[in-house]
Motif scaffolding. Structure first.
Motif, mmCIF file in Angstrom:
data_model
loop_
_atom_site.group_PDB
_atom_site.id
_atom_site.type_symbol
_atom_site.label_atom_id
_atom_site.label_comp_id
_atom_site.label_asym_id
_atom_site.label_seq_id
_atom_site.Cartn_x
_atom_site.Cartn_y
_atom_site.Cartn_z
ATOM 1 N N GLY A 195 0.820 -1.283 0.115
ATOM 2 C CA GLY A 195 -0.149 0.005 -0.078
ATOM 3 C C GLY A 195 0.717 1.154 0.022
ATOM 4 N N LYS A 196 2.190 1.239 -0.237
ATOM 5 C CA LYS A 196 2.930 2.252 -0.439
ATOM 6 C C LYS A 196 3.130 3.093 -1.556
ATOM 7 C CE LYS A 196 6.185 0.521 3.153
ATOM 8 N NZ LYS A 196 7.655 0.239 3.540
ATOM 9 N N GLN A 197 2.346 2.584 -2.682
ATOM 10 C CA GLN A 197 2.394 3.168 -3.994
ATOM 11 C C GLN A 197 1.318 4.156 -4.005
ATOM 12 O OE1 GLN A 197 1.149 0.265 -3.117
ATOM 13 N NE2 GLN A 197 -0.503 -0.432 -4.630
ATOM 14 N N TYR A 198 1.894 5.335 -4.517
ATOM 15 C CA TYR A 198 0.968 6.682 -4.470
ATOM 16 C C TYR A 198 -0.202 6.626 -5.506
ATOM 17 C CZ TYR A 198 3.329 9.368 -0.935
ATOM 18 O OH TYR A 198 3.756 10.019 0.297
ATOM 19 N N MET A 199 -1.413 7.315 -5.473
ATOM 20 C CA MET A 199 -2.275 7.285 -6.297
ATOM 21 C C MET A 199 -2.801 8.377 -6.724
ATOM 22 S SD MET A 199 -4.725 4.155 -4.381
ATOM 23 C CE MET A 199 -6.088 4.659 -5.597
ATOM 24 N N ALA A 228 -5.862 15.665 -8.153
ATOM 25 C CA ALA A 228 -6.000 16.556 -7.124
ATOM 26 C C ALA A 228 -4.676 16.933 -6.813
ATOM 27 C CB ALA A 228 -6.788 15.868 -5.993
ATOM 28 N N PRO A 229 -4.437 18.311 -6.193
ATOM 29 C CA PRO A 229 -3.214 18.607 -5.442
ATOM 30 C C PRO A 229 -2.435 17.604 -4.492
ATOM 31 C CG PRO A 229 -4.929 20.073 -5.570
ATOM 32 C CD PRO A 229 -5.518 19.095 -5.949
ATOM 33 N N HIS A 230 -3.353 16.645 -3.740
ATOM 34 C CA HIS A 230 -2.802 16.096 -2.899
ATOM 35 C C HIS A 230 -2.837 14.390 -3.202
ATOM 36 C CE1 HIS A 230 -2.271 19.583 -0.220
ATOM 37 N NE2 HIS A 230 -3.591 19.931 -0.824
ATOM 38 N N PRO A 231 -1.966 13.827 -3.739
ATOM 39 C CA PRO A 231 -2.143 12.433 -4.043
ATOM 40 C C PRO A 231 -1.711 11.602 -2.766
ATOM 41 C CG PRO A 231 -0.070 13.380 -4.725
ATOM 42 C CD PRO A 231 -1.019 14.639 -4.500
ATOM 43 N N VAL A 232 -2.501 10.444 -2.724
ATOM 44 C CA VAL A 232 -2.233 9.502 -1.348
ATOM 45 C C VAL A 232 -1.525 8.329 -1.621
ATOM 46 C CG1 VAL A 232 -4.165 10.960 -0.382
ATOM 47 C CG2 VAL A 232 -4.777 8.879 -1.454
ATOM 48 N N THR A 233 -1.169 7.482 -0.680
ATOM 49 C CA THR A 233 -0.757 6.290 -1.078
ATOM 50 C C THR A 233 -1.964 5.301 -0.997
ATOM 51 O OG1 THR A 233 -0.591 5.914 1.502
ATOM 52 C CG2 THR A 233 1.331 6.584 0.390
ATOM 53 N N ASN A 234 -1.652 4.186 -1.590
ATOM 54 C CA ASN A 234 -2.920 3.118 -1.624
ATOM 55 C C ASN A 234 -3.417 2.802 -0.266
ATOM 56 O OD1 ASN A 234 -3.395 -0.108 -1.613
ATOM 57 N ND2 ASN A 234 -4.424 1.094 -3.566
ATOM 58 N N ARG A 274 3.069 10.190 -7.977
ATOM 59 C CA ARG A 274 2.809 11.082 -7.100
ATOM 60 C C ARG A 274 2.652 12.553 -7.697
ATOM 61 N NH1 ARG A 274 6.222 12.478 -1.198
ATOM 62 N NH2 ARG A 274 4.357 13.640 -0.390
ATOM 63 N N ALA A 275 1.875 12.407 -8.569
ATOM 64 C CA ALA A 275 1.793 13.567 -9.609
ATOM 65 C C ALA A 275 0.712 14.708 -9.169
ATOM 66 C CB ALA A 275 0.947 13.116 -10.901
ATOM 67 N N LYS A 276 1.392 15.873 -9.386
ATOM 68 C CA LYS A 276 0.828 17.255 -8.976
ATOM 69 C C LYS A 276 0.256 18.061 -10.081
ATOM 70 C CE LYS A 276 2.048 17.267 -4.509
ATOM 71 N NZ LYS A 276 1.291 17.628 -3.419
ATOM 72 N N ARG A 291 -8.703 17.427 -1.093
ATOM 73 C CA ARG A 291 -8.367 16.565 -0.395
ATOM 74 C C ARG A 291 -9.241 15.126 -0.367
ATOM 75 N NH1 ARG A 291 -3.455 17.617 2.504
ATOM 76 N NH2 ARG A 291 -3.477 19.683 2.709
ATOM 77 N N LEU A 292 -8.805 13.905 -0.190
ATOM 78 C CA LEU A 292 -9.626 12.931 -0.374
ATOM 79 C C LEU A 292 -10.784 12.710 0.462
ATOM 80 C CD1 LEU A 292 -9.501 10.171 -1.919
ATOM 81 C CD2 LEU A 292 -8.284 9.048 -0.039
ATOM 82 N N GLU A 293 -10.911 12.872 1.778
ATOM 83 C CA GLU A 293 -11.826 12.414 2.729
ATOM 84 C C GLU A 293 -12.979 13.444 2.193
ATOM 85 O OE1 GLU A 293 -12.760 12.118 7.482
ATOM 86 O OE2 GLU A 293 -11.068 13.199 6.885
#
Length: 304
Positions: A195-199, A228-234, A274-276, A291-293
């Motif tokens: 789950g460390k890969q960025y999405m 989105a400006p804030h990519p997250v890990t899986n 981890r694209a911006k 933001r994801l939430e």
């Protein structure tokens, strides 16, 4: 204003049509009759349907072209036949559009054409924007690089070209999130591998708003990361999805199992990107969901 749209009956196109009510749209689709039925909610009498670009000798009558056509890249294993279908569905349609633009004496002012963040390949934990230049032999890069090269041939003093390097588009109506909902609702959701890969993700509303923004912004051109400006890990994504659905997050899918099930296409799940969206934000576009939430809460408010 007259607009040619390919891929209008697809995942993104169906939502985009709701935001193009000020345009007279010619929609390219393999089945005009089926598309007319499926898109009745968006058709205000401003959409006409065609099944071939051969109806045109040029695009003199069009102010803009949006090209979203393409066989879904993640729906099937990448057999040689499927790879050919994925490539040709993108490259040949784009080549035909470019040829028609070149044949025009008054070509469209803007050509917006699809691509994907898969262009970048695995960048591990490093953050980057559109200025990153890459070259690799991965299939997603091969598809996107040639797709973009073809589209850029349409550039001229009369026509600006915008390329959409799209991330994971979030909507409960389809795409990756649509497929994830059932297992998560059943309490079977979890991270992929470690789950460390960025999405790189984007809310569907921001996806279509961004396209319309490029359509209307006369000085916009070149490559744009649509995420989105804030990519997250899986891991972060899967925990947040489980939390939003009020379900447990205790399982995970081992990498070897997905490689076995998906073959080469498993890179779509394990490449860390981890694209911006630097160019889009510098242009003045404001994300409704950065933001994801809050994005997941908005999308899943009726699924809780």
């Amino acid at each position: 204003m007259k607009l040619l749209l390919t891929g209008g009956s697809g995942f993104i196109g169906r939502e985009l049509l709701k935001h193009l009510t000020n345009y007279n749209i010619v929609l390219l689709t393999r089945s005009p009759e089926q598309a007319r039925k499926n898109l009745h909610y968006a058709d205000l009498g401003n959409i006409s349907y065609i099944n071939s670009l051969d109806e045109f000798d040029d695009l003199n009558d069009f102010d803009a072209v949006i090209n979203l056509a393409g066989e879904p890249i993640a729906d099937k294993r990448w057999s040689p036949k499927q790879k050919e279908l994925i490539c040709n569905s993108r490259w040949k349609t784009t080549e035909k559009i470019v040829d028609l633009i070149h044949a025009s004496t008054t070509p469209p002012e803007v050509f917006i054409s699809g691509s994907a963040v898969g262009y970048y390949g695995d960048q591990q934990h490093h953050s980057f924007d559109e200025s990153l230049h890459v070259h690799n032999d991965g299939f997603p890069y091969t598809v996107c690089a040639k797709w973009e090269q073809i589209a850029l041939r349409a550039r001229s003093e009369q026509t600006r070209v915008c390329l959409l390097r799209t991330g994971l588009v979030l909507s409960p109506q389809g795409g990756a999130l649509g497929k994830m909902l059932l297992p998560y609702k059943l309490g079977l959701g979890g991270s992929i591998g470690l789950g460390k890969q960025y999405m790189p993700w984007i809310h569907m509303l921001d996806m279509v708003r961004g396209i319309v923004y490029l359509l209307d912004t006369k000085h916009a051109s070149g490559v744009f990361n649509f995420c989105a400006p804030h990519p997250v890990t899986n891991m972060h994504f899967s925990k947040m999805l489980a939390k939003t659905l009020h379900r447990p997050h205790i399982l995970f899918t081992p990498k070897w199992a997905l490689k076995l099930a998906m073959g080469e296409s498993s890179v779509l799940l394990f490449d860390s990107i981890r694209a911006k969206p630097k160019k889009l934000t510098e242009l003045g576009f404001t994300f409704s969901y950065s933001r994801l939430e809050p994005a997941l809460k908005n999308l899943l408010q009726h699924h809780e």
